[in-house]
Write a protein that holds these residues in place. Sequence first.
Motif, mmCIF file in Angstrom:
data_model
loop_
_atom_site.group_PDB
_atom_site.id
_atom_site.type_symbol
_atom_site.label_atom_id
_atom_site.label_comp_id
_atom_site.label_asym_id
_atom_site.label_seq_id
_atom_site.Cartn_x
_atom_site.Cartn_y
_atom_site.Cartn_z
ATOM 1 N N LEU A 693 0.840 -1.207 0.000
ATOM 2 C CA LEU A 693 0.000 0.000 0.000
ATOM 3 C C LEU A 693 0.873 1.255 0.000
ATOM 4 O O LEU A 693 0.579 2.239 -0.695
ATOM 5 C CB LEU A 693 -0.930 -0.026 1.227
ATOM 6 N N ALA A 694 1.964 1.194 0.778
ATOM 7 C CA ALA A 694 2.859 2.363 0.844
ATOM 8 C C ALA A 694 3.403 2.709 -0.541
ATOM 9 O O ALA A 694 3.494 3.900 -0.912
ATOM 10 C CB ALA A 694 4.008 2.075 1.804
ATOM 11 N N ILE A 695 3.732 1.688 -1.308
ATOM 12 C CA ILE A 695 4.268 1.942 -2.665
ATOM 13 C C ILE A 695 3.185 2.580 -3.537
ATOM 14 O O ILE A 695 3.440 3.526 -4.281
ATOM 15 C CB ILE A 695 4.792 0.636 -3.300
ATOM 16 N N ARG A 696 1.961 2.041 -3.378
ATOM 17 C CA ARG A 696 0.852 2.639 -4.143
ATOM 18 C C ARG A 696 0.697 4.113 -3.782
ATOM 19 O O ARG A 696 0.545 4.983 -4.649
ATOM 20 C CB ARG A 696 -0.461 1.919 -3.811
ATOM 21 N N LEU A 697 0.730 4.389 -2.477
ATOM 22 C CA LEU A 697 0.568 5.783 -2.010
ATOM 23 C C LEU A 697 1.674 6.661 -2.598
ATOM 24 O O LEU A 697 1.432 7.779 -3.076
ATOM 25 C CB LEU A 697 0.634 5.853 -0.477
ATOM 26 N N MET A 698 2.896 6.127 -2.558
ATOM 27 C CA MET A 698 4.050 6.889 -3.021
ATOM 28 C C MET A 698 3.962 7.171 -4.528
ATOM 29 O O MET A 698 4.139 8.311 -4.971
ATOM 30 C CB MET A 698 5.324 6.086 -2.706
ATOM 31 N N LYS A 699 3.637 6.130 -5.269
ATOM 32 C CA LYS A 699 3.559 6.303 -6.732
ATOM 33 C C LYS A 699 2.407 7.227 -7.083
ATOM 34 O O LYS A 699 2.508 8.085 -7.969
ATOM 35 C CB LYS A 699 3.366 4.939 -7.409
ATOM 36 N N ASN A 700 1.314 7.044 -6.373
ATOM 37 C CA ASN A 700 0.133 7.863 -6.642
ATOM 38 C C ASN A 700 0.425 9.333 -6.349
ATOM 39 O O ASN A 700 0.025 10.229 -7.089
ATOM 40 C CB ASN A 700 -1.019 7.359 -5.777
ATOM 41 N N TYR A 701 1.160 9.581 -5.270
ATOM 42 C CA TYR A 701 1.420 10.970 -4.863
ATOM 43 C C TYR A 701 2.404 11.650 -5.809
ATOM 44 O O TYR A 701 2.213 12.795 -6.198
ATOM 45 C CB TYR A 701 1.966 10.980 -3.433
ATOM 46 N N GLY A 703 3.465 10.452 -8.852
ATOM 47 C CA GLY A 703 3.266 10.180 -10.273
ATOM 48 C C GLY A 703 4.498 9.533 -10.900
ATOM 49 O O GLY A 703 4.619 9.449 -12.123
ATOM 50 N N GLN A 704 5.409 9.074 -10.070
ATOM 51 C CA GLN A 704 6.645 8.453 -10.582
ATOM 52 C C GLN A 704 6.688 6.966 -10.238
ATOM 53 O O GLN A 704 5.937 6.491 -9.379
ATOM 54 C CB GLN A 704 7.870 9.157 -9.965
ATOM 55 N N ALA A 782 10.132 8.246 -7.484
ATOM 56 C CA ALA A 782 8.949 8.206 -6.612
ATOM 57 C C ALA A 782 9.408 8.353 -5.168
ATOM 58 O O ALA A 782 8.739 8.982 -4.352
ATOM 59 C CB ALA A 782 8.220 6.883 -6.804
ATOM 60 N N GLY A 783 10.572 7.791 -4.848
ATOM 61 C CA GLY A 783 11.085 7.938 -3.484
ATOM 62 C C GLY A 783 12.017 6.806 -3.101
ATOM 63 O O GLY A 783 12.564 6.107 -3.950
#
Length: 1011
Positions: A693-701, A703-704, A782-783
Amino acid sequence: MGTEANFNFSFKEIQKLVNTNYGFTCSVKKLYGEKDLNYRLLTKKEGVYYLKIYPKNTDLNFVRFQTKLLNHLSKKTELKTPKNILSKSGLSYSHFRDKKGFIRYLRINSWIEGRLWSKINPITNNLRFELGKEAALITKKLKNFKSDFANAEMQWDISNSLWTKQYLKFIKRSSEKKIIKSFQNDFKEGLTKFKKLRKSFIHNDVNDNNIIVSNSLYSPEINGIIDFGDSINTQIINDVAITCVYAMMKSKNPLEAGVNVVKGYNSIFKLEEDEIEFLYLAIAMRLVISITKSSINKIENKENKYLLISEDEAIKLINKWDTVNQELATYSFRNACGYTAHPNESKFNVWSINRAFKIADIFPSIDKKNFYNIDLSVSSNWLENRFIDKPINLFENKINWLKKSESNSIISGGYLEPRILYNSNNYSRLGNNGIENRTIHLGIDFWLKKNTPIHTFMDGTVAVKTNNNSEKGYGGLVILEHKIKNLKFYSLYGHLCNVKKLKIKIGDKIKKGSKIGVLGNSNENGNWTPHLHFQLMLSLLNFKNDFPGVCYYSEKSIWSSICPDPNKIFKAKTLNKNHEDSDELLIKMREKYLGENLSLSYNKPIKIVRGKGQYLINDHGRKYLDTVNNIAHVGHENEKVVEAGQKQMSILNTNTRYLHPNIIKLSEKILKTFPKKLSKIYFVNSGSEANELAIRLMKNYTGQNDIIVFEGGYHGTTNSTVEISNYKYMGKGGKGESKHIHSIPMPDVFRGKYTGSESSKEYVNEVAKKVDNIISKGKSIAGMIIEPIISCGGQIELPNNFLKNTYQIIKKNKGLLISDEIQTGFGRVGEKFWGFQLHNVIPDIVTLGKPMGNGHPIGAVVCTKEIADKFNNGMEFFSSFGGNPVSCVIAISVLDEVKKNNLQKNAKVVGNYIKSELKKVSKKFPIISNVRGKGLFLGFELTSNKLNPLPDQTNYLVNRMKEYGILMSSDGIDKNVIKIKPPLVFNKDNTDTLIYFLRKVLKEDPMQVKL
Ligand SMILES: Cc1ncc(COP(=O)(O)O)c(C=O)c1O
């Protein structure tokens, strides 16, 4: 009894002697010996030999006898004994005249390569078994050896050992004198019978310097037994006794050590019952000879230290052996040889076949015919942890409730049941394999009301009348003796009222049906709820005022023979024994049903059926101290956590689509522990799901898609978490790094790409370079995801300011930082509640898991409001189980337990203590080259001086520690780091136990590597 040890030949003389008589050239090394001169000869071509020069005036017949014996042994045999080398004149021995004109005999033998038994560490039960086998092969071979030669030197002959009586005055200490005297007297008493035992030529000196063990450190074998210089014709059992003596030295439990030798011996050469009867005393008498001879030598041959070689150990052993019950030892040896442990077991069984006594006759006032078999075994889920070690009323209430619900039956059971209830030090001992507890219940318990009259079921005589615990004035214990034709047995009635109130006297004849006494109250009953402990025994051993009601699991087969199943004479259908699954069967079934990459810990896996605090317990009641399971954060099966989950589960478990206070309470409690910036939380079911979920949040935020990860990092078992777990994708079966994943060298300042305390900058630079490289390709990041202490990678602490400085780079490039706290969170690192707080950063996203539910599957993701808001893009977020009322209340109690019991502080204090103790250990054992970590999240690394990893030694250490009852685990990219991350209730005493056994294992041979 002179010695030749001082009469030396020069090496040149020896070389000349060998050349003249045997025709080869060699280099020479002196070996030790009691009477003879012994040398190791190294030849260029033929290899290694052994040279013996006999003392002057040696009888030629003796030399001939010895060579004949060696020749006999080496004929068509699997035995690995020294072989005679023929001299130039074709004889198995030779002779020369020494400087003083004396004729001297000499003999050369093949050399048996290996290490002396006296130098081996550890001596395992398996090695003792193998030794027994090797000694028995010699007996077997010598059984048909014929010689008229009678060795004049008979002092080492056990059957002749009473010569020691006249030297008793040489024994200095009165305590040993007393022990020796009593063994001499006992031996004298049985001598006529002893002399009738089977005789043969025997080796007669299988001592720890005559046993050669292979050089294989991990699985040593017996390479051979040497030095037949003391060989005589005597009772065969003497050789078993001698072998036992040296295999028992230095062991905590000599009887167990001896039993393994005897088992091995008997597997090759069957021992007879009459022989076994004398083994205990024969062992004692070998020690008596050894100690007496040392005492004499101290006076007569002060200079020859070899003659005192095993004196200290012999004295220690005779003192220990004296405390071993002779009958119990004999039964143990019988059992090892496949006989019934108790000689009367079969007789009792035959007699009992046609008996059907009535249990009801024991408590005639109770009008019930049925029995309800209560399960108090270690794996019983009726016996929850909260009823153990607690004020008795809890347990009493539970029993009373059961009595009511099973009102037609008598609550009873327990024969051979492994119980966890006996926890005090009275029930434990330090054995050859760590601490063991007496757990196996030897009688049947009947839960009855206090004051229930207790009667006897058959005629008997009062043999014992005492209190269960005389110091505390607990209730009475009565033992009756029953005689039937050629059999005697005993029945025991425990937990009666105090003996002062009992009218019967020792020696009273009691008729069937007579009253013995009444059942005691709880306080007369070892603080247990009233029950009768009924037990049968075929022998009282040496107990005069007591008798064990429980035994060690390792001795179960012996005690179950001494104490037969009482139901054999009652035959009540519902009093059956519990059944156990064997470990082997479980392993087979796992292989059959489960994917085989589901691994098991340890070379010999363990079956765990109960957890309690910092302990895991197997089905026999063996307690393992757990330094591994950080999931059981507040202690295995923490009572508060269990109770909270049980209660909530009994009323409701749904999902987050209904209003419920638990999820709110938990959110508040968790978010309070975070900086204000991290104000939103999502609940999931595992660490993997949290990172997913954290990866989804990160990518979503952002856009990378591109993520910075670390070598050795592990973040989960799902598709995208494996993709970011360098530990997995670069490990066995891994598919390598995906295009959008970018790994940075593990910031390991001890053994990484850059080392030393100043290397933080260089690692930061690696991140900067990586980010620049991504940007240079026209992409962005993305981070980054990182654990505050890299766990699977080997408990790697991040260098100073590393996270702070890398985060600046990530932030500058609009990336997010995920701190994976699945291992490090909830106070484990001691100084802080969360791992990132050690590094002075506030990440954007934090993932939680493992300890959060103390074993219950729950995870969470904490993030900023901005990230959560952007995620709210129209697609519903729903996790079926995430945030359900049961999981939430469990996590709430985990947090409460951490706080209430000051566990974060405990992690800090105990963690520092472990660390400082480990550092002390590492000074003595430099194989531990680095100790690191924070709080109760520690690691130590095994390497050579040149920092080469030592995975084999690490694996050995983990497996040996398990055998001593300490669970440890290893990890790291090179599998050479031992991780210590126990439940946070781990304390200083536990640390001392851990360090005690760690030092012990570090001294063992496989750990002695050339660094
Ligand atoms: C650091 C880290 N992250 C994530 C995970 C995955 O957690 P889970 O096994 O609950 O899916 C683990 C598990 O070992 C872990 O150690």
